[in-house]
Write an enzyme that holds these catalytic residues in place. Structure first.
Site, short mmCIF file in Angstrom:
data_model
loop_
_atom_site.label_atom_id
_atom_site.label_comp_id
_atom_site.label_asym_id
_atom_site.label_seq_id
_atom_site.Cartn_x
_atom_site.Cartn_y
_atom_site.Cartn_z
N ASP A 172 0.87 -1.19 0.00
CA ASP A 172 0.00 0.00 0.00
C ASP A 172 0.91 1.24 0.00
OD1 ASP A 172 0.88 -0.76 2.58
OD2 ASP A 172 -0.79 0.24 3.57
N HIS A 191 9.16 -0.76 9.38
CA HIS A 191 8.16 -1.84 9.34
C HIS A 191 8.33 -2.73 8.09
CE1 HIS A 191 6.26 0.29 12.59
NE2 HIS A 191 5.98 1.34 11.83
#
Lengths: 323, 323
Positions: A16, A247
């Site tokens: 994303d 992340h």
């Protein structure tokens, strides 16, 4: 590491895109161990369409317009997309950096269809790295429940084991954005490596790393260095300094093997898909691990709680290395 | 610490006696800072009736038959009692140790009624220490919703913040046994100090401490030393050695002030009372605590994550001190 006798491992990447997604993508593009054979986008940090646009521009910058990009799910399985996280990633998802137009377009399949097709093309070899909400993966599983039999492993950035969440006290954003999809991914019979906040928040890039990226002669390295300017501001509240969590790149690096998970027991994991206060939590059964990592019989999800080395220098090195 | 000018602080103690409950009770009886003005029992480790029997025998051993003991709830608010934890505490709750008959009987009030009565008798001074399922506390709140206005503070052993649960991956036994009651306790407008597994599991008694208890000239110290023999066996799986966690005594010691909570932020806490996979979890909002403990505005639950010293030596010292 790549030799004629060791073909690159084929990887489907679901993202994303997102600043840390961009770092992860740049890392994967620079990794000789794997070959990106397809990319799907999903709404999360930004809409699936914007994520695809960002992805195509990054690929163009890297001279890799050959990699198919498929736009995936705009909405989560049970909830409409709510606009993403512009306070974290900027309104365009890449920290307001304007990348050159790519001249590329997404393919005419959606991400779930692309994933199923690649699972046949690379049957028994395909690896999945997913760093956004897992809606596309769930849709692919619904499209073809035999998908797991053709996939080697799924590495997913998401969740929190012992650590606090980053959307609710217990929910991490990728899982929070589509708990039902995460539950379907976790329940499917394939090996999963879950890379939760417990480790991603402990891996950071600092201002000195950002400067190395900005100083690179590689356009993509410079671009992500620019994006990080916005991201660093967001993380001041968490770390008390301009810096960023890693992340998505950590999940990518663990999947590739550039960073090795050393404390990563196989344990039962259940995603809380209720509408109670625990919605979106990855409930990892880490009882009985006090004396050291213990694999649970029958479990197929490896929860990464520790790695062999920090990601930072390795990440910067790959992104800035001469081709 | 006690002087004529500083009367002992009145404490209502709610327990499911239990080996570690027995340690907590012995500690409270030996603490000059407080005065036990009433004890209620609840089903948990054993039935409420057995817990009362154990409590009365302990009081008799300590020569404190004057403290009123009220039998409380046999069943949780929404579930029938299922038989307790004989594998942890023995079939009689006190490690199969046979204490002498007490000649004492429980009073003719139930625990919730006793608590409400004491809240009037010691209005604005009463403190509550609860170390079992909080059914009696919830029933007292239902009996008289103004109860919190007359109570100084509630210290509750229960829950898990970052730590794993001990019944499910996320649920600790006291909360698991009556999540609805825990939710009512946490929601009520009084200051709560929650003492979760995060700290209770880090505080242990070892074989050397048990020997000190057995060598004491105080009958109650010797009795709990004997009980610990059974408890130590249960904990071999957790610690890899004969030892025991100090769940209930740590809550007692923090309430009394013998051990001081040093990392204990005031944060929002919600009990998961759904029937999903997170049932019984104490969801503590510990986001944003990375740079040190931060109290959340409006929160009334202090979650203990660290203390000034280990409990072990202090506990043994109090239990074995000459009167």
């Amino acid at each position: 590491m790549t030799t004629i006798d060791t073909p690159r491992r084929p990887v489907y990447f679901d993202c994303d895109t997102g600043i840390d997604d961009s770092l992860a993508l740049a890392y994967l593009l620079a990794s000789p161990e794997i070959e990106l054979v397809g990319i799907g986008t999903v709404s999360g940090n930004v809409s699936a369409a914007q994520a695809a646009e960002n992805t195509l521009r990054i690929l163009a910058l890297a001279g890799r317009g050959d990699i198919p990009v498929a736009v995936g799910a705009h909405d989560a399985l049970t909830r409409a997309f709510e606009g993403g996280a512009p306070h974290v990633h900027g309104s365009n998802g890449i920290g307001e950096v304007e990348l050159p137009e790519s001249g590329l377009t997404a393919i005419d399949l959606d991400a779930a269809q692309l994933l199923v097709r690649l699972s046949h093309e690379y049957e028994g070899r395909l690896e999945i790295i997913t760093v956004g909400p897992t809606t596309n993966i769930a849709l692919a599983l619904r499209l073809d429940p035999t998908l797991p039999s053709r996939v080697v492993e799924v590495t997913a950035m998401g969740g929190a084991a012992f650590a606090s969440g980053n959307v609710t006290p217990v929910a991490e954003a990728n899982i929070w954005n589509d708990p039902e999809a995460a539950a379907e991914l976790i329940a499917a019979p394939w090996p999963v490596v879950l890379v939760p906040l417990d480790v991603t928040v402990e891996n950071t890039l600092e201002e000195s790393h950002r400067q190395q990226l900005l100083d690179s002669d590689r356009p993509l390295a410079r671009a992500v260095g620019e994006m990080l300017d916005f991201y660093f501001d967001f993380y001041v509240e968490l770390y008390g300094r301009r810096s960023s969590a890693l992340h998505d790149p950590l999940a990518a690096a663990i999947a590739v093997g550039g960073v090795v998970a050393t404390n990563a027991p196989l344990v039962d994991v259940v995603v809380d898909a209720t509408h109670g206060p625990g919605r979106g939590q990855t409930i990892c059964d880490l009882r009985g691990q006090r004396l050291g990592p213990v694999d649970q019989t029958g479990a197929h999800v490896r929860v990464v709680l520790g790695t062999d080395r920090p990601l930072d220098a390795h990440l910067v090195e790959r992104l800035t290395a001469s081709v």
